[in-house]
Design a protein around this motif. Sequence first.
Motif, PDB file in Angstrom:
ATOM      1  N   LEU A 132       6.663  -2.862  -6.928  1.00 53.63           N
ATOM      2  CA  LEU A 132       7.705  -2.029  -5.957  1.00 53.63           C
ATOM      3  C   LEU A 132       8.667  -1.176  -6.681  1.00 53.63           C
ATOM      4  CD1 LEU A 132       8.258  -4.851  -3.358  1.00 53.63           C
ATOM      5  CD2 LEU A 132       6.688  -3.095  -3.166  1.00 53.63           C
ATOM      6  N   SER A 201      14.223   7.291  -1.395  1.00 53.06           N
ATOM      7  CA  SER A 201      13.100   7.910  -0.358  1.00 53.06           C
ATOM      8  C   SER A 201      12.744   9.397  -0.745  1.00 53.06           C
ATOM      9  CB  SER A 201      13.418   7.970   1.028  1.00 53.06           C
ATOM     10  OG  SER A 201      14.309   8.584   1.629  1.00 53.06           O
ATOM     11  N   SER A 205       8.085   6.623  -2.514  1.00 56.17           N
ATOM     12  CA  SER A 205       7.579   6.194  -1.037  1.00 56.17           C
ATOM     13  C   SER A 205       8.517   5.237  -0.511  1.00 56.17           C
ATOM     14  CB  SER A 205       6.146   5.964  -0.873  1.00 56.17           C
ATOM     15  OG  SER A 205       5.732   5.734   0.509  1.00 56.17           O
ATOM     16  N   ASP A 207       6.967   3.097   1.379  1.00 60.04           N
ATOM     17  CA  ASP A 207       6.064   1.842   1.050  1.00 60.04           C
ATOM     18  C   ASP A 207       6.309   1.084  -0.265  1.00 60.04           C
ATOM     19  OD1 ASP A 207       4.884   2.627   3.583  1.00 60.04           O
ATOM     20  OD2 ASP A 207       3.445   3.964   2.470  1.00 60.04           O
ATOM     21  N   ARG A 208       7.096   1.787  -1.053  1.00 60.50           N
ATOM     22  CA  ARG A 208       7.356   1.043  -2.390  1.00 60.50           C
ATOM     23  C   ARG A 208       8.577   0.238  -2.374  1.00 60.50           C
ATOM     24  NH1 ARG A 208       4.059   1.725  -6.673  1.00 60.50           N
ATOM     25  NH2 ARG A 208       5.769   1.426  -7.899  1.00 60.50           N
ATOM     26  N   ALA A 210      11.129  -3.029  -0.244  1.00 58.89           N
ATOM     27  CA  ALA A 210      10.685  -4.020   0.586  1.00 58.89           C
ATOM     28  C   ALA A 210      12.269  -4.876   0.710  1.00 58.89           C
ATOM     29  CB  ALA A 210       9.683  -5.098   0.054  1.00 58.89           C
TER      30      ALA A 210
END
Length: 341
Positions: A132, A201, A205, A207-208, A210
């Motif tokens: 991440l 962002s 992404s 998505d990377r 958390a």
Amino acid sequence: MNATEHTASVAPVQAPPHRLSVVVPMYNEIDNVKPMVDAVQDALKDYPHPWELVVVDDGSRDGTGLALQRHAKTVGPHIRVVRLLRNFRQTAAMQAGIDAARGDVIVTLDGDLQNDPRDIPRLVARLLNDDLDLVAGWRKNRQDGFAMRRLPSMIANRLIRKTTGMQFKDLGCSLKAFRASVLKEVRLYGEMHRFIPAWLSTVTSPDRMAEEPVNHMARQFGESKYGISRTFRVIIDLLSVYFFMNFGSRPGHFFGAVGLGVGGLGTAILGYLAVLKLLGESIGGRPLLSLGFFCVMGGLQFLVTGVLAELLIRIYYDGSHARQYHALHAPVLADSEGWHA
């Protein structure tokens, strides 16, 4: 390993080899200096990888800076103190610490001891093992007052989620672990530290990214620097965040859309009045005539501003060699490798 890096020699953390920099901004926290440094030292004393603690004194006037320097000498050279000439506020102090950090992984946390340094190894392990770029702390069980801290934070988090689309539960938590190569691609200004995931962002992404539950403790020393006014500052900052997230590399689209809308409204009004004039009605004293005229002029100004903004953004990208995209590193191959015969 440099002389100012500290390596512990016990149970390994389940993470790939790396160097860790912990960045802590402090302002008028003299009572928290020794407890904070000692808490980080105790949490990472058995850390199996090189680490350093970068503490930024944000122009404190209560002796925090001198106390940091004195205590750092007693602990070791891996405690580095950056002192700012005056109070530049938390975002600038955090950016100064990020600039000074030399690790592959950067962890940020507050200097008021409400973040638990013992959470650092867990966040770093998840960051690296899950590949991440950001693992943000989530203060699931907050230990501070509702009216002055939790309520403003709830309002601010909801506004940020609605505006940015970033579905973090606790964007205000300072305890975050970053991949340094990605974090250093963005610059923090004003009071944008609470929008770091949104800024990231623009280069990586969501998505990377958390979120991980972390401990939260009640403040023991000093006074909180936050209040309900923080929510109003968030609203103002959100306008900038929204613009840069959506139109930072194409400002002409924003100003052009506004210009076409305003100019189109003005054109429609003037067209309506022209028809009335042809039908023999007097339009000289109508307020609509002024409104239509100024809408057309305003639309033209927005369109010209969009063209100028596009010119400026192209000069920026061409002159500074900044990139409009960011990619994962591709494998380095010799010139004769990787070709299909």
